[in-house]
Design a protein around this motif. Structure first.
Motif, mmCIF file in Angstrom:
data_model
loop_
_atom_site.group_PDB
_atom_site.id
_atom_site.type_symbol
_atom_site.label_atom_id
_atom_site.label_comp_id
_atom_site.label_asym_id
_atom_site.label_seq_id
_atom_site.Cartn_x
_atom_site.Cartn_y
_atom_site.Cartn_z
ATOM 1 N N LEU A 1 -31.976 18.835 -16.704
ATOM 2 C CA LEU A 1 -31.418 18.691 -15.141
ATOM 3 C C LEU A 1 -30.492 19.665 -15.808
ATOM 4 O O LEU A 1 -30.435 21.193 -15.187
ATOM 5 N N ALA A 2 -29.580 20.282 -16.970
ATOM 6 C CA ALA A 2 -29.038 20.903 -17.495
ATOM 7 C C ALA A 2 -30.323 22.807 -17.718
ATOM 8 O O ALA A 2 -29.048 23.929 -16.573
ATOM 9 N N LEU A 3 -31.126 22.544 -17.920
ATOM 10 C CA LEU A 3 -32.411 23.726 -17.996
ATOM 11 C C LEU A 3 -32.665 24.020 -16.752
ATOM 12 O O LEU A 3 -32.669 25.603 -16.232
ATOM 13 N N SER A 4 -33.241 22.915 -15.764
ATOM 14 C CA SER A 4 -33.126 23.221 -14.178
ATOM 15 C C SER A 4 -32.573 23.820 -13.760
ATOM 16 O O SER A 4 -32.498 25.023 -13.556
ATOM 17 N N LEU A 5 -30.865 23.405 -13.675
ATOM 18 C CA LEU A 5 -30.015 24.417 -12.419
ATOM 19 C C LEU A 5 -29.731 25.588 -13.478
ATOM 20 O O LEU A 5 -29.657 26.184 -12.867
ATOM 21 N N THR A 6 -29.536 25.502 -14.237
ATOM 22 C CA THR A 6 -29.019 27.123 -14.960
ATOM 23 C C THR A 6 -29.973 27.712 -14.741
ATOM 24 O O THR A 6 -30.071 29.255 -14.511
ATOM 25 N N ILE A 7 -31.805 27.565 -14.695
ATOM 26 C CA ILE A 7 -32.651 28.195 -14.954
ATOM 27 C C ILE A 7 -32.118 28.730 -13.015
ATOM 28 O O ILE A 7 -32.599 29.628 -12.549
#
Ligand code: SF4
Length: 606
Positions: free
Chosen positions: A240-246
């Motif tokens: 989730l953290a990865l997707s939101l940051t991207i």
């Protein structure tokens, strides 16, 4: 700038949280507590514990530091070095270009994982190595994008103009070329950062990146994989953290690209009175096919809002030809594009109405406009070469225009296309239909454009300087063709031109535009016989007669950001007087309209 707030805020939030990790009082992200292995959310650990009993929230926040440092640092290095190499290679060409671009081709030949393995073997794993590997992987993308953009930009007139001024090379590159290629470079940067976050995770997952027990999102995903069945949420948080940051990075770079390019700046919203009280809009003229009233177009620029078209009214009846004349910069083409719903993104109609078949074209949804374009309203542009698709045959392009609005088979549409080519005076239409645009002359290409425009029997045809690029003989043929088609179909024709000779030949009525405003309107016979506005008179005087020389109009049309406070024609007008310092209104005079306070006085003196 407002478009930067949301994505910018999101990215800033992620960065601030990562930077503030030591200040947040979170548990030690490395300390193991095997007794609480895979424990769910609990006081002090709202996201639970991982496979070694370490606090998940703490590892997520500390992991952001490692992942984002790697992503931002590698993308920034690749961006700076790649843009510099691309700029120099594209500008100087020759050996510099060969080394800059070909060395990148060699680099691209290395598979990413192989390259990472090679560098890790040489330097050992760690964040520094990872930054180096990722920067090397993204470098070719930046070099190639910048190089291609510079090659395209260097042939543009604005670059030539700065060179002609004698500006030094570094100044041209930094002040002229770089701002114009910033958009694609920023998009590449967003892709590089997003991709670096993912690759960091992947390489750390393979043991080639961040070294455990230091936390990173990639290592968290790697650890969660083994306990997916017992604790699936452990996988969810880093993903989730990865997707939101991207997502936030992509949005931010898109917004940055738009902010860097004033051409994509959003126009001002419509006036509240137009939005809330559409009943106040002027009604359409009963007998008009197109009735445009009070059209005002605004463009938001970095230096303020400009109005290249202001309070423009015009109308045209069925079977009638209205000529819209004026020099470049008078707002003719923008007015036509507003009716077509084809204004550039930065321009927006903020007042007025354009009634067509009971609908206001300025307030139509895009889908509705698309249905009208090419069927009820059609447009012919100035340059047929750039309007025709160079890789498709003529017949296919005309057939495509028909099938866009009529449910015909490909064979029937093609037969119709050949018939249309014949009607527009193209000899041997069967053979010409199989030709490509570059195989036809300029006049023939314009005939093809006209065939496409009338393919669906439009009620209104807008022709924007359709004969400007043609020689005089072909120009006369095209004018005859348009007049013939108009007699045949009864369509209304709006003919945009700066050539008054053409107006006299083809038009019934004429609207004269100057600096975005209508300055005179009436029948061609009246306006040409006794022009009321000094600008119309000057335009007529500029038409060469016989072998005589034309008298040019001194000065140029003022740009929309630099308009005189009173009459816009005053700086060029030989009759300017103190009374002209006030803004001029369009006034009725014997069935005509004129925007000049001294019109009566000058007419009497003539
Ligand atoms: S208002 Fe004055 S300056 Fe403007 S066109 Fe008329 S005479 Fe010329």
């Amino acid at each position: 700038m407002r478009r930067l707030w949301l994505p910018g805020g999101l990215v800033l939030l992620v960065v601030l949280v990562a930077l503030a990790a030591p200040l947040l009082g979170l548990p030690d992200p490395i300390r193991q507590d095997v007794a609480r292995r895979l424990a769910g959310p609990m006081p002090g650990s709202p996201l639970g514990r991982d496979e070694f009993g370490r606090d998940v929230l703490s590892r997520l926040v500390w992991g952001a530091r490692a992942s984002l440092t790697v992503a931002f640092a590698s993308a920034a290095i690749a961006c700076v070095v790649g843009t510099l190499l691309g700029l120099l290679g594209g500008w100087f060409r020759g050996l510099g270009e060969f080394f800059a671009v070909r060395s990148m081709d060699v680099l691209l030949c290395f598979p990413p994982v192989l390259l990472a393995l090679l560098v890790v073997t040489l330097l050992g794993p760690g964040s520094g190595t990872l930054i180096l590997v990722l920067a090397a992987l993204y470098l070719p993308g930046f070099v190639r994008v910048t190089w291609a953009e510079v090659l395209s930009a260097r042939s543009h007139d604005y670059v030539e103009a700065v060179r002609a001024l004698g500006a030094p090379t570094h100044r041209i590159l930094l002040r002229t070329v770089l701002p114009n290629i910033a958009g694609p470079v920023l998009v590449q940067l967003s892709l590089a950062v997003a991709s670096a976050v993912v690759l960091e995770s992947g390489l750390s997952f393979l043991g080639l990146g961040v070294v455990p027990p230091e936390p990173s999102w990639g290592l968290m995903i790697r650890g969660a994989r083994g306990t997916m069945a017992q604790a699936p949420l452990l996988l969810l948080w880093p993903c989730l953290a990865l997707s939101l940051t991207i997502l936030a990075m992509n949005l931010l770079c898109d917004a940055l690209r738009d902010a860097a390019d004033p051409r994509t700046a959003p126009a001002a919203p419509p006036r509240w009175v137009d939005r809330l009280l559409p009943g106040l809009l002027p009604p359409p003229r009963a007998d008009a096919v197109l009735s445009m009233q009070g059209l005002t177009i605004e463009i938001v620029t970095p230096r303020g809002t400009i109005r290249p078209v202001e309070d423009v009214s015009l109308s045209v009846r069925a079977g009638e030809t209205l000529a819209v004349v004026g020099e470049s910069g008078s707002g003719k083409s923008l007015t036509a594009l507003a009716a077509m719903g084809l204004l550039p993104p930065a321009a927006r109609p903020v007042a007025g109405a354009a009634w067509f078949q009971g609908r206001d074209l300025l307030r139509l949804e895009e889908a509705e406009h698309r249905r009208l374009r090419g069927s009820a309203i059609a447009m012919v542009f100035q340059d047929p070469m750039s309007s025709l698709n160079p890789v498709h045959r003529i017949g296919d392009q005309v057939a495509e225009a028909i099938r866009a609005h009529q449910p015909l088979s490909a064979r029937a549409a093609r037969a119709r296309a050949v018939d249309l080519l014949r009607r527009t005076g193209i000899a041997d239409p069967d053979r010409r239909a199989r030709a490509f645009p570059h195989e036809l002359s300029g006049g023939m290409r314009q005939r093809v454009m006209i065939a496409m425009a009338i393919a669906n029997r439009p009620a209104l045809l807008i022709a924007d300087e359709p004969t400007t690029a043609l020689d005089v003989t072909v120009q006369a043929q095209i004018l005859d063709l348009l007049a013939g088609l108009q007699r045949e179909t009864g369509m209304a024709l709006v003919f945009i031109t700066h050539n008054l000779g053409v107006v006299a030949e083809i038009a019934d009525r004429v609207t004269v535009l100057y600096a975005g405003q209508v300055v005179e309107e009436g029948t061609v016979a009246e306006v040409f016989g006794a022009p009321l506005h000094p600008y119309t008179a000057a335009l007529l005087a500029a038409v060469p007669e016989g072998d005589g020389m034309a008298a040019g109009i001194p000065g140029t049309v003022p740009p929309p950001q630099d308009l005189p406070p009173g009459c816009r024609f005053a700086p060029r007008c030989p009759h300017a007087a103190p009374a002209c310092d006030a803004p001029q209104l369009l006034a009725e005079r014997a069935g005509r309209a004129v925007r000049c306070t001294r019109a009566d006085e000058l007419a009497l003196a003539a």
